[in-house]
Motif scaffolding. Structure first.
Motif, short mmCIF file in Angstrom:
data_model
loop_
_atom_site.label_atom_id
_atom_site.label_comp_id
_atom_site.label_asym_id
_atom_site.label_seq_id
_atom_site.Cartn_x
_atom_site.Cartn_y
_atom_site.Cartn_z
N PHE A 163 0.83 -1.20 0.00
CA PHE A 163 0.00 0.00 0.00
C PHE A 163 0.87 1.26 0.00
O PHE A 163 1.84 1.35 0.72
N GLY A 164 0.49 2.22 -0.78
CA GLY A 164 1.24 3.48 -0.89
C GLY A 164 2.22 3.42 -2.04
O GLY A 164 2.12 4.22 -2.98
N ARG A 180 1.64 4.88 -5.94
CA ARG A 180 2.62 5.78 -6.56
C ARG A 180 3.16 5.21 -7.87
O ARG A 180 3.19 5.89 -8.90
N GLN A 181 3.56 3.94 -7.84
CA GLN A 181 4.15 3.35 -9.04
C GLN A 181 3.13 3.19 -10.17
O GLN A 181 3.44 3.45 -11.34
N VAL A 182 1.90 2.79 -9.82
CA VAL A 182 0.86 2.66 -10.84
C VAL A 182 0.56 4.01 -11.48
O VAL A 182 0.48 4.14 -12.71
N LEU A 183 0.43 5.05 -10.67
CA LEU A 183 0.10 6.37 -11.21
C LEU A 183 1.27 6.99 -11.96
O LEU A 183 1.05 7.81 -12.87
N ALA A 193 -3.16 11.94 -0.93
CA ALA A 193 -1.83 12.53 -0.79
C ALA A 193 -0.84 11.93 -1.79
O ALA A 193 -0.02 12.65 -2.38
N THR A 194 -0.92 10.63 -1.99
CA THR A 194 -0.01 9.97 -2.93
C THR A 194 -0.28 10.43 -4.36
O THR A 194 0.65 10.74 -5.12
N ALA A 195 -1.56 10.47 -4.74
CA ALA A 195 -1.92 10.91 -6.09
C ALA A 195 -1.48 12.34 -6.33
O ALA A 195 -0.97 12.68 -7.41
N ASP A 196 -1.65 13.19 -5.34
CA ASP A 196 -1.27 14.60 -5.51
C ASP A 196 0.25 14.77 -5.52
O ASP A 196 0.77 15.69 -6.15
N ALA A 197 0.96 13.86 -4.83
CA ALA A 197 2.43 13.91 -4.89
C ALA A 197 2.92 13.56 -6.29
O ALA A 197 3.87 14.17 -6.80
N VAL A 198 2.27 12.58 -6.92
CA VAL A 198 2.62 12.24 -8.31
C VAL A 198 2.32 13.42 -9.22
O VAL A 198 3.11 13.77 -10.11
N ALA A 199 1.20 14.09 -9.00
CA ALA A 199 0.85 15.27 -9.79
C ALA A 199 1.88 16.37 -9.60
O ALA A 199 2.30 17.03 -10.57
N ALA A 200 2.30 16.59 -8.36
CA ALA A 200 3.27 17.65 -8.08
C ALA A 200 4.60 17.37 -8.76
O ALA A 200 5.24 18.28 -9.32
N ALA A 201 5.01 16.10 -8.74
CA ALA A 201 6.28 15.75 -9.39
C ALA A 201 6.21 15.98 -10.89
O ALA A 201 7.24 16.26 -11.53
N ARG A 202 5.02 15.90 -11.46
CA ARG A 202 4.83 16.12 -12.89
C ARG A 202 4.47 17.56 -13.21
O ARG A 202 4.21 17.90 -14.37
N LYS A 203 4.40 18.39 -12.15
CA LYS A 203 4.01 19.81 -12.31
C LYS A 203 2.66 19.92 -13.01
O LYS A 203 2.44 20.74 -13.88
N SER A 204 1.73 19.04 -12.56
CA SER A 204 0.42 18.94 -13.19
C SER A 204 -0.67 19.43 -12.25
O SER A 204 -0.62 19.18 -11.03
#
Length: 506
Positions: A221-222, A226-229, A271-282
């Motif tokens: 979990f977690g 992150r990896q899937v997204l 939080a995880t989904a938004d962290a992936v978004a932040a890393a992509r500047k999305s």
């Protein structure tokens, strides 16, 4: 008796409620379909063999979108087996639930049933034992209007117009070792991304759900999310959450705080989904499809599964037929409150499941259909929770939890629409009643007029283990709250221990 205060400000909006939050789930499992929704010999059966008493109860339940055909079942399913002449459809072994699937009911029949109950179809594709091409084939068959071999086949099978399925699940619980075709997050993420891209080339309007974790307790979990997204972020609209809860070792108090786990599950995935978004500047926001949730006594199923011999593959056996108590229904109602509290990111949810299998509706072959205790919180919330979800502030005593420490005794959420406001509350204490004062001053100020109680509902039983059964189908129900009233811009009510309530103000 404890005292609690709830502050209700209608301007404290969470989000507009997506009606898909009140979705359901139908899987080819046990007696869900056969002897559940479909029983041609039943006195209430219509000309297609569907039980009309069940149809009436599903309508009353108020489910919106229904996920189909699984679940674990989908990871071994060939969708082509369920179309075409019924007499030509193959019998298959279902490895997920160790049963035989006759394929008497498939896509066309299920879509017809959905029209009768007034719900929309949400399809899952098999990414366990099949892949991208088979998913695209199913999408073409279901949604395309251009003349092709697939659409000609659909027309020949009795449905010239497309089914127009909006939501699609890219597999099911692919993080679980029990799942046919189980793989790690990287492998699943790559497959889901390829499949999503191919499906969108055919129909850009669809909404896609990537598999999240099968539970917050999963060891991956977690990192799974992150990896899937990281693979699918640009391709999907939702990531799924699945969660089931049960009472362990007779500890009712610990069971009553289960919604805290659901809350933390949702917030962690966001939080995880938004962290992936932040890393992509999305600025894109991945939403949550909580497309499996319920109270499920999984340990009972594990004991039952051990009774099957290697050569026993029954058709529609009695599987996962949990009998729900008043206690289960209160926990269930609290889970619904939690989903509404996160309506800004939980845009779809599927109660798993609907009939006979861990279900709010039970049936007996040739006999009656009846409401389990969990039926009532869902049907009332689905009807009254309209418009916007509103966050409330709660001041209450706490109850102890070995997992979460001190937990608020009361949990609540409100919803507001043009006609009025609904408030949903739960008392998590096994011992103490609670007198709640709901401050309506800001509500009446915003409205510019007073409000009054138009209906109230209480689910409570002095015997928290009481249940509705074939012999006593109305043992547990709901009644109006005693002495609920508005006094000096405050709503006053009392919640007994282990209780769920809903109040409508207009």
């Amino acid at each position: 008796m404890t005292r609690a205060r709830v502050h209700l400000d209608p301007r404290n909006e969470i989000a507009q409620i997506d009606r898909r939050l009140f979705g359901g789930f139908v899987e080819h499992l046990g007696r869900h379909i056969y002897d559940g929704i479909f029983e041609p010999g039943h006195p209430s059966a219509d000309d297609e063999g569907f039980r009309t008493d069940v149809i009436d109860l599903v309508k009353e339940l108020g489910v919106s979108t229904i996920r189909y055909p699984g679940g674990n079942f989908v990871s071994g399913y060939r969708w082509e087996d369920g179309i075409g002449p019924i007499e030509s459809r193959p019998r298959r072994l279902d490895l997920a639930w160790h049963a035989t699937e006759t394929n008497r009911i498939g896509l066309h029949e299920f879509a017809s049933w959905l029209e009768k109950v007034g719900s929309d179809l949400m399809l899952a594709v098999n990414l366990g034992t099949r892949g991208t091409q088979e998913a695209i084939d199913l999408l073409e068959y279901a949604n395309t209007s251009v003349p092709t071999a697939r659409t000609d086949e659909r027309a020949a099978n009795g449905h010239p117009e497309p089914f127009a399925v909006k939501m699609w699940c890219l597999g099911n619980e692919m993080d679980g070792p029990w799942q046919l075709g189980h793989r790690n997050a990287d492998d699943y993420g790559k497959l889901a991304s390829r499949t999503a891209k191919g499906m969108r080339q055919l129909d850009p309007s669809i909404e896609l759900v990537a598999c999240g974790s099968s539970g917050r307790s999963m060891p991956t979990f977690g990192t799974w999310e992150r990896q899937v997204l990281e693979h699918t972020f640009d391709d999907v609209d939702f990531i799924s959450c699945h969660a089931y809860y049960q009472e362990h070792d007779g500890d009712a108090q610990e069971f009553l705080v289960s919604a805290v786990d659901m809350q933390r599950f949702i917030e962690s995935v966001v939080a995880t989904a938004d962290a992936v978004a932040a890393a992509r500047k999305s600025d894109k926001r991945i939403m949550i499809s909580f497309d499996e949730w319920n109270v499920w006594y999984l340990t009972r199923w594990e004991e039952q599964a051990r009774t099957y011999g290697p050569d026993e593959w029954p058709v529609a056996p009695r599987q996962l037929e949990d009998q729900y108590s008043a206690l289960d229904a209160v926990v269930f109602g609290d889970l619904l409150i939690t989903l509404l509290q996160h309506a800004d990111r939980v845009r779809s949810a599927s109660l798993a499941q609907l009939v006979n299998v861990i279900a709010p509706i039970m049936t007996e072959p040739g006999g009656p259909a009846w409401r389990q205790t969990t039926f009532f919180p869902f049907s009332i919330t689905s009807r009254l929770a309209t418009g916007r979800a509103v966050r409330v502030q709660i001041e209450s005593e706490t109850v102890p939890s070995a997992r979460f420490g001190a937990v608020p005794q009361l949990n609540a959420v409100a919803t507001a629409d043009d006609e009025g406001v609904s408030v949903f509350l739960v008392n998590r204490s096994t011992t103490d009643a609670a007198t709640a004062t709901i401050d309506l001053g800001l509500l009446t100020s915003v409205l510019g007029r007073d409000v009054a109680v138009t209906e109230s509902h209480l689910l409570h039983d002095d015997d928290i283990s009481a249940a509705n059964t074939l012999e006593r189908p109305e043992r547990v129900g709901v009644r109006a709250l005693d002495d609920v009233r508005v006094v000096d811009s405050a709503l006053l009510l009392t919640l007994p221990p282990v209780s769920w309530a809903a109040v409508r103000l207009a």
